[in-house]
Design a protein around this motif. Structure first.
Motif, PDB file in Angstrom:
ATOM      1  N   HIS A 110       0.954  -1.131  -0.038  1.00 22.15           N
ATOM      2  CA  HIS A 110       0.080   0.218  -0.071  1.00 22.15           C
ATOM      3  C   HIS A 110       0.921   1.264  -0.021  1.00 22.15           C
ATOM      4  CE1 HIS A 110      -4.104   1.484   0.631  1.00 22.15           C
ATOM      5  NE2 HIS A 110      -3.562   2.391   1.383  1.00 22.15           N
ATOM      6  N   ILE A 111       1.833   1.361   0.948  1.00 21.51           N
ATOM      7  CA  ILE A 111       2.806   2.476   0.903  1.00 21.51           C
ATOM      8  C   ILE A 111       3.724   2.587  -0.477  1.00 21.51           C
ATOM      9  CG2 ILE A 111       4.664   3.283   2.277  1.00 21.51           C
ATOM     10  CD1 ILE A 111       3.518   2.242   4.706  1.00 21.51           C
ATOM     11  N   HIS A 112       4.185   1.573  -0.680  1.00 26.69           N
ATOM     12  CA  HIS A 112       5.042   1.460  -1.768  1.00 26.69           C
ATOM     13  C   HIS A 112       4.189   1.906  -3.207  1.00 26.69           C
ATOM     14  CE1 HIS A 112       7.526   0.331  -5.557  1.00 26.69           C
ATOM     15  NE2 HIS A 112       8.376   0.252  -4.623  1.00 26.69           N
ATOM     16  N   ALA A 113       3.195   1.548  -3.287  1.00 31.92           N
ATOM     17  CA  ALA A 113       2.346   1.914  -4.581  1.00 31.92           C
ATOM     18  C   ALA A 113       1.763   3.284  -4.270  1.00 31.92           C
ATOM     19  CB  ALA A 113       0.764   0.910  -4.598  1.00 31.92           C
ATOM     20  N   ALA A 114       1.413   3.801  -3.246  1.00 37.01           N
ATOM     21  CA  ALA A 114       1.064   5.299  -2.904  1.00 37.01           C
ATOM     22  C   ALA A 114       2.302   6.166  -3.182  1.00 37.01           C
ATOM     23  CB  ALA A 114       0.724   5.617  -1.307  1.00 37.01           C
ATOM     24  N   VAL A 115       3.651   5.885  -2.770  1.00 38.64           N
ATOM     25  CA  VAL A 115       4.628   6.699  -3.063  1.00 38.64           C
ATOM     26  C   VAL A 115       4.719   6.766  -4.806  1.00 38.64           C
ATOM     27  CG1 VAL A 115       7.112   6.956  -2.799  1.00 38.64           C
ATOM     28  CG2 VAL A 115       5.733   6.616  -0.779  1.00 38.64           C
ATOM     29  N   ALA A 116       4.795   5.569  -5.188  1.00 34.30           N
ATOM     30  CA  ALA A 116       5.379   5.457  -6.558  1.00 34.30           C
ATOM     31  C   ALA A 116       4.350   6.161  -7.489  1.00 34.30           C
ATOM     32  CB  ALA A 116       5.121   3.859  -6.954  1.00 34.30           C
ATOM     33  N   LEU A 117       2.905   6.129  -7.292  1.00 36.52           N
ATOM     34  CA  LEU A 117       1.972   6.670  -7.837  1.00 36.52           C
ATOM     35  C   LEU A 117       2.137   8.317  -7.649  1.00 36.52           C
ATOM     36  CD1 LEU A 117      -1.552   5.020  -7.384  1.00 36.52           C
ATOM     37  CD2 LEU A 117      -0.742   5.632  -9.539  1.00 36.52           C
ATOM     38  N   THR A 118       2.499   8.936  -6.586  1.00 34.34           N
ATOM     39  CA  THR A 118       2.656  10.261  -6.294  1.00 34.34           C
ATOM     40  C   THR A 118       3.736  10.702  -7.278  1.00 34.34           C
ATOM     41  OG1 THR A 118       1.897  10.044  -3.967  1.00 34.34           O
ATOM     42  CG2 THR A 118       3.065  11.874  -4.515  1.00 34.34           C
ATOM     43  N   LEU A 119       4.784   9.903  -7.183  1.00 30.29           N
ATOM     44  CA  LEU A 119       6.188  10.179  -8.085  1.00 30.29           C
ATOM     45  C   LEU A 119       5.690  10.341  -9.562  1.00 30.29           C
ATOM     46  CD1 LEU A 119       9.128   8.449  -6.085  1.00 30.29           C
ATOM     47  CD2 LEU A 119       8.242  10.874  -6.022  1.00 30.29           C
ATOM     48  N   MET A 120       5.181   9.395  -9.933  1.00 33.05           N
ATOM     49  CA  MET A 120       4.431   9.290 -11.620  1.00 33.05           C
ATOM     50  C   MET A 120       3.475  10.258 -11.814  1.00 33.05           C
ATOM     51  SD  MET A 120       2.786   5.534 -12.695  1.00 33.05           S
ATOM     52  CE  MET A 120       3.381   4.964 -14.295  1.00 33.05           C
ATOM     53  N   VAL A 152      -0.903   7.981  10.226  1.00 33.44           N
ATOM     54  CA  VAL A 152      -1.736   6.695  10.685  1.00 33.44           C
ATOM     55  C   VAL A 152      -0.605   5.675  10.780  1.00 33.44           C
ATOM     56  CG1 VAL A 152      -3.272   4.877   9.774  1.00 33.44           C
ATOM     57  CG2 VAL A 152      -4.216   7.143   9.799  1.00 33.44           C
ATOM     58  N   ALA A 153       0.371   5.813   9.692  1.00 29.58           N
ATOM     59  CA  ALA A 153       1.406   4.756   9.562  1.00 29.58           C
ATOM     60  C   ALA A 153       2.268   4.787  10.957  1.00 29.58           C
ATOM     61  CB  ALA A 153       2.442   4.879   8.462  1.00 29.58           C
ATOM     62  N   LEU A 154       2.389   6.188  11.345  1.00 32.50           N
ATOM     63  CA  LEU A 154       3.362   6.359  12.540  1.00 32.50           C
ATOM     64  C   LEU A 154       2.586   5.848  13.776  1.00 32.50           C
ATOM     65  CD1 LEU A 154       4.919   9.806  11.957  1.00 32.50           C
ATOM     66  CD2 LEU A 154       5.885   7.623  11.727  1.00 32.50           C
ATOM     67  N   PHE A 155       1.176   6.325  13.930  1.00 30.14           N
ATOM     68  CA  PHE A 155       0.356   5.734  14.876  1.00 30.14           C
ATOM     69  C   PHE A 155       0.285   4.355  15.067  1.00 30.14           C
ATOM     70  CE2 PHE A 155      -3.698   3.578  15.707  1.00 30.14           C
ATOM     71  CZ  PHE A 155      -3.674   3.870  16.836  1.00 30.14           C
ATOM     72  N   VAL A 156       0.433   3.539  13.798  1.00 29.81           N
ATOM     73  CA  VAL A 156       0.168   1.995  13.936  1.00 29.81           C
ATOM     74  C   VAL A 156       1.571   1.552  14.571  1.00 29.81           C
ATOM     75  CG1 VAL A 156       0.338  -0.056  12.530  1.00 29.81           C
ATOM     76  CG2 VAL A 156      -1.121   1.674  12.042  1.00 29.81           C
ATOM     77  N   ILE A 157       2.840   2.268  14.255  1.00 30.81           N
ATOM     78  CA  ILE A 157       4.098   1.935  14.905  1.00 30.81           C
ATOM     79  C   ILE A 157       4.004   2.066  16.391  1.00 30.81           C
ATOM     80  CG2 ILE A 157       6.528   2.440  14.914  1.00 30.81           C
ATOM     81  CD1 ILE A 157       6.491   2.848  11.876  1.00 30.81           C
ATOM     82  N   ALA A 196      -6.990  11.459  18.076  1.00 34.53           N
ATOM     83  CA  ALA A 196      -6.890  12.313  16.794  1.00 34.53           C
ATOM     84  C   ALA A 196      -6.466  11.425  15.797  1.00 34.53           C
ATOM     85  CB  ALA A 196      -5.781  13.294  17.464  1.00 34.53           C
ATOM     86  N   ALA A 197      -5.537  10.208  16.099  1.00 27.41           N
ATOM     87  CA  ALA A 197      -5.167   9.691  15.083  1.00 27.41           C
ATOM     88  C   ALA A 197      -6.257   8.669  14.393  1.00 27.41           C
ATOM     89  CB  ALA A 197      -4.143   8.484  15.657  1.00 27.41           C
ATOM     90  N   ASN A 198      -7.323   8.472  15.263  1.00 26.61           N
ATOM     91  CA  ASN A 198      -8.520   7.727  14.554  1.00 26.61           C
ATOM     92  C   ASN A 198      -9.452   8.512  13.824  1.00 26.61           C
ATOM     93  OD1 ASN A 198      -8.830   4.480  15.287  1.00 26.61           O
ATOM     94  ND2 ASN A 198      -7.642   5.380  17.205  1.00 26.61           N
ATOM     95  N   LEU A 199      -9.285   9.781  14.071  1.00 30.84           N
ATOM     96  CA  LEU A 199     -10.086  10.799  13.250  1.00 30.84           C
ATOM     97  C   LEU A 199      -9.352  11.054  11.800  1.00 30.84           C
ATOM     98  CD1 LEU A 199     -11.008  13.504  15.993  1.00 30.84           C
ATOM     99  CD2 LEU A 199     -12.579  12.000  14.967  1.00 30.84           C
ATOM    100  N   LEU A 200      -8.135  10.937  11.914  1.00 31.92           N
ATOM    101  CA  LEU A 200      -7.498  11.043  10.733  1.00 31.92           C
ATOM    102  C   LEU A 200      -7.526   9.819  10.130  1.00 31.92           C
ATOM    103  CD1 LEU A 200      -4.002  12.730  11.543  1.00 31.92           C
ATOM    104  CD2 LEU A 200      -5.865  13.577  10.132  1.00 31.92           C
TER     105      LEU A 200
END
Ligand code: HEM
Length: 255
Positions: A110-120, A152-157, A196-200
């Motif tokens: 999910h993260i790889h595809a998101a970053v790759a799409l943003t760059l593309m 959200v990714a930082l929250f999960v960690i 706050a993290a769950n609202l985001l």
């Protein structure tokens, strides 16, 4: 309008199919999965499929956590059941590790595809669109997805270090999940951070579910009302369930 920059815009076939203008395939020739993933459509499909896996987990996790309202036995027995799930057909914790591996793979893709799409998108974007209203609203949603996704990714960690390993928990007791949650949320800055993290997360799920339907082609005036309603309801249920836990502890409803 041209700004006169020399930025290279990939040719259409490179952006959509991952091939170069003369049909050369730079890597993993003949591997259709890699070719598909190299295209924008492939990345969107990977985002949608991994997103569904993550959404399914977040929903079931929230429903499972409602056991908090059934007292310590209910919650701890449920956690024990999750560890033993699938035994004796698979070793104890085997099914749990299967789910963990699936989640890690889905999260990474999910993260790889998101970053790759943003760059593309950044490479493909003509400079002149910057003034258009469409562009502004599209990037507003995309930008929201990016920063809510990062938080959200930082929250999960943090969450794993808090309730799974206990590393950042003030009084972690292995196997006493009810105790860990109640003591964890009695620290109000932590409880507020969870809210706050769950609202985001809710915002991310809303936009994510909405775009997922777009990626699979469910984008017509006939469906859009239903699409918006479903995305809102799904995100709303998860947010309500999740923010209720820290609030219940802070208000003494659960102690
Ligand atoms: C206020 C809301 C939440 C509460 C009370 C909560 C509670 C917990 C607890 C108690 C555990 C440890 C379970 C155990 O050791 O048996 C856990 C694990 C976990 N939570 Fe949450 N959670 C919440 C929200 C979330 C959210 C929003 C996500 C994802 C976006 C998430 C992802 C996870 C993951 C991945 C694990 C590790 C599961 C495992 O591998 O055993 N949680 N959660």
């Amino acid at each position: 309008m041209s700004t006169g920059t020399t930025e290279r815009r990939p040719p259409t076939d490179e952006r959509t199919t991952g091939t170069t203008p003369r049909g050369r395939r730079p890597l993993l020739q003949g591997n259709w999965a890699a070719d598909f993933y190299r295209s924008a459509i492939g990345k969107k499909a990977v985002m949608a499929i991994s997103g569904v896996v993550l959404l399914g987990y977040v929903f079931l996790h929230m429903v499972g956590n409602l056991k908090l309202y059934f007292g310590p036995e209910g919650m701890d027995e449920y956690a024990e059941w999750l560890r033993a799930f699938g035994a004796p057909a698979v070793p104890e914790m085997g099914a749990l590790w299967g789910v963990r591996v699936l989640l890690i793979v889905a999260f990474a893709l999910h993260i790889h595809a998101a970053v790759a799409l943003t760059l593309m998108n950044r490479r493909a974007r003509p400079q002149g669109y910057r003034a258009s209203r469409d562009y502004v609203s599209v990037t507003y949603a995309a930008r929201t997805m990016r920063w809510s996704g990062v938080i959200v990714a930082l929250f999960v960690i943090y969450h794993l270090l808090h309730f799974t390993t206990g590393t950042v928990h003030p009084d972690f007791v292995e196997g006493s999940v009810y105790h860990n949650v109640v003591v964890g949320f009695q620290q109000w800055p932590v409880a507020l951070f969870y809210i706050a993290a769950n609202l985001l997360l809710g915002l991310h799920i809303y936009h994510g579910a909405w775009s997922m339907f777009q990626s699979v082609g469910w984008n017509s005036p006939r469906f859009n009302g239903w699409r918006r309603g479903f995305s809102r309801a799904f995100a709303g249920v998860i947010v309500l369930g999740n923010v209720s836990f820290p609030i219940a502890v802070m208000t003494g409803v659960v102690s």
